[in-house]
Write an enzyme that holds these catalytic residues in place. Sequence first.
Site, PDB file in Angstrom:
ATOM      1  N   ARG A 210     -52.906 -26.452  59.831  1.00 59.79           N
ATOM      2  CA  ARG A 210     -53.667 -25.240  60.098  1.00 59.79           C
ATOM      3  C   ARG A 210     -54.906 -25.217  59.225  1.00 59.79           C
ATOM      4  O   ARG A 210     -54.840 -25.502  58.018  1.00 59.79           O
ATOM      5  CB  ARG A 210     -52.813 -23.983  59.826  1.00 59.79           C
ATOM      6  CG  ARG A 210     -51.806 -23.658  60.913  1.00 59.79           C
ATOM      7  CD  ARG A 210     -52.520 -23.181  62.180  1.00 59.79           C
ATOM      8  NE  ARG A 210     -51.593 -22.922  63.271  1.00 59.79           N
ATOM      9  CZ  ARG A 210     -51.291 -23.797  64.220  1.00 59.79           C
ATOM     10  NH1 ARG A 210     -51.826 -25.008  64.186  1.00 59.79           N
ATOM     11  NH2 ARG A 210     -50.473 -23.473  65.198  1.00 59.79           N
TER      12      ARG A 210
ATOM     13  N   GLU B 190     -62.864 -22.658  64.314  1.00 60.06           N
ATOM     14  CA  GLU B 190     -62.853 -23.703  65.338  1.00 60.06           C
ATOM     15  C   GLU B 190     -63.603 -23.246  66.584  1.00 60.06           C
ATOM     16  O   GLU B 190     -63.255 -22.205  67.141  1.00 60.06           O
ATOM     17  CB  GLU B 190     -61.412 -24.092  65.682  1.00 60.06           C
ATOM     18  CG  GLU B 190     -60.676 -24.726  64.508  1.00 60.06           C
ATOM     19  CD  GLU B 190     -59.258 -25.184  64.853  1.00 60.06           C
ATOM     20  OE1 GLU B 190     -58.811 -24.946  65.995  1.00 60.06           O
ATOM     21  OE2 GLU B 190     -58.614 -25.791  63.984  1.00 60.06           O
TER      22      GLU B 190
ATOM     23  N   HIS C 188     -58.897 -30.566  66.987  1.00 57.58           N
ATOM     24  CA  HIS C 188     -57.566 -29.958  67.091  1.00 57.58           C
ATOM     25  C   HIS C 188     -56.755 -30.616  68.216  1.00 57.58           C
ATOM     26  O   HIS C 188     -56.397 -29.982  69.209  1.00 57.58           O
ATOM     27  CB  HIS C 188     -57.673 -28.449  67.323  1.00 57.58           C
ATOM     28  CG  HIS C 188     -56.425 -27.710  66.883  1.00 57.58           C
ATOM     29  ND1 HIS C 188     -56.444 -26.412  66.427  1.00 57.58           N
ATOM     30  CD2 HIS C 188     -55.120 -28.081  66.830  1.00 57.58           C
ATOM     31  CE1 HIS C 188     -55.224 -26.022  66.116  1.00 57.58           C
ATOM     32  NE2 HIS C 188     -54.404 -27.022  66.356  1.00 57.58           N
TER      33      HIS C 188
END
Length: 533
Positions: free
Chosen positions: A236, A265, A283
Amino acid sequence: MAFANLRKVLISDSLDPCCRKILQDGGLQVVEKQNLSKEELIAELQDCEGLIVRSATKVTADVINAAEKLQVVGRAGTGVDNVDLEAATRKGILVMNTPNGNSLSAAELTCGMIMCLARQIPQATASMKDGKWERKKFMGTELNGKTLGILGLGRIGREVATRMQSFGMKTIGYDPIISPEVSASFGVQQLPLEEIWPLCDFITVHTPLLPSTTGLLNDNTFAQCKKGVRVVNCARGGIVDEGALLRALQSGQCAGAALDVFTEEPPRDRALVDHENVISCPHLGASTKEAQSRCGEEIAVQFVDMVKGKSLTGVVNAQALTSAFSPHTKPWIGLAEALGTLMRAWAGSPKGTIQVITQGTSLKNAGNCLSPAVIVGLLKEASKQADVNLVNAKLLVKEAGLNVTTSHSPAAPGEQGFGECLLAVALAGAPYQAVGLVQGTTPVLQGLNGAVFRPEVPLRRDLPLLLFRTQTSDPAMPPTMMGLLAEAGVRLLSYQTSLVSDGETWHVMGIPSLLPSLEAWKQHVTEAFQFHF
């Protein structure tokens, strides 16, 4: 405990087609709409009890509070950062995830990142594409004999450990929940964090993002690390302080970093991404065909099993509800709610401390799942909330001015004439204690304030009960009570009395519906109350 009224589910992110098929085969209606704005999402949810998302959909407090029918949010993946857990819990909405679905994919990406850091493979690839041949520039390091520190030893952490041990790496780690004995079974020596930092050649993090893990790697911890340490974060964004990481890279304290996640993000600040010793991905931890198929399948199966009352897995915000699906625990949950409802009817609007006491070996760890059910019984008629349930009970109880404690007594079978297992609910400092147990699968009332019922009184959701206490020596009492029932036009469905206690007897009458008033009864008895749970 099936969610019988869960009929329609919205899938708002891209998922494997198997998810829709499993839901439909399980009898649920399915709507699939992606890339919805907040307003569009709210509009779609007005007719849906269930919502399944990946990471793109943001299930905010505004969405949760506006979705009147919403009961369950399913996250096809591990992290639930995109779901406002507090808002969902307060509203009694269950949040589920698929903790196993992407574990292997995330672990494999982590291992790939470690190898890329060791040999600078992405940088060398970029150099080749630029037409260069820079053998000396990309001198690497072997993994064999190096120490890998793994922070977080859950499913992903242990998969990383076993794989990197195959490369000859020594694995050490830290986890506040996993015991050292368990981690030793998969080859990880647990150490305190302050001992881990100076030993590691590589560090990888696999924890959730919590206040306690935010900035886990920071200026202070980087200063304690071995010079030239390499860092991987596929968990994370925010666990690694990005500013501190950049400073460590610039000073050479950190030789390289591999990042699949970021605080923001996509990241607007490109300083880390553009650093020559940073490998980055957008990601991709769960971005494999297998993980997506697995997550879609798992969340759909969890929904169907929940609706059919088979099982409840992957619950993020309601341990008690998970226990309610256990064949052993389910009737005890019902008993706890019944005793909570009884206590409210008996004590009025109780304040102070409610004591939840379990007895017997099989209830040793049940207090934490039974106490929310007691709270549901206490609050469901009084709370301003539309629905008090096992999800939000603990959150709402303090607002009601109540403190709930749990305790356990490992009494021997047959002690005090009771069965092995008992549940008692009492109001501290006041003369209110109700004791119950489960016979077969039926919750029953065993006693009130020491007065024991033989046989016990069945507690059924379809049978309202009228309870009153009288002086045992009054022979006119039974006909007087029957007369009051007749005047009210109420049939007597069942009748039981307790053994005599301190010269008084408790009476329990099963009646078709609650009486409008007990004033006439209270003129003839010591006390009276009625309840229906």
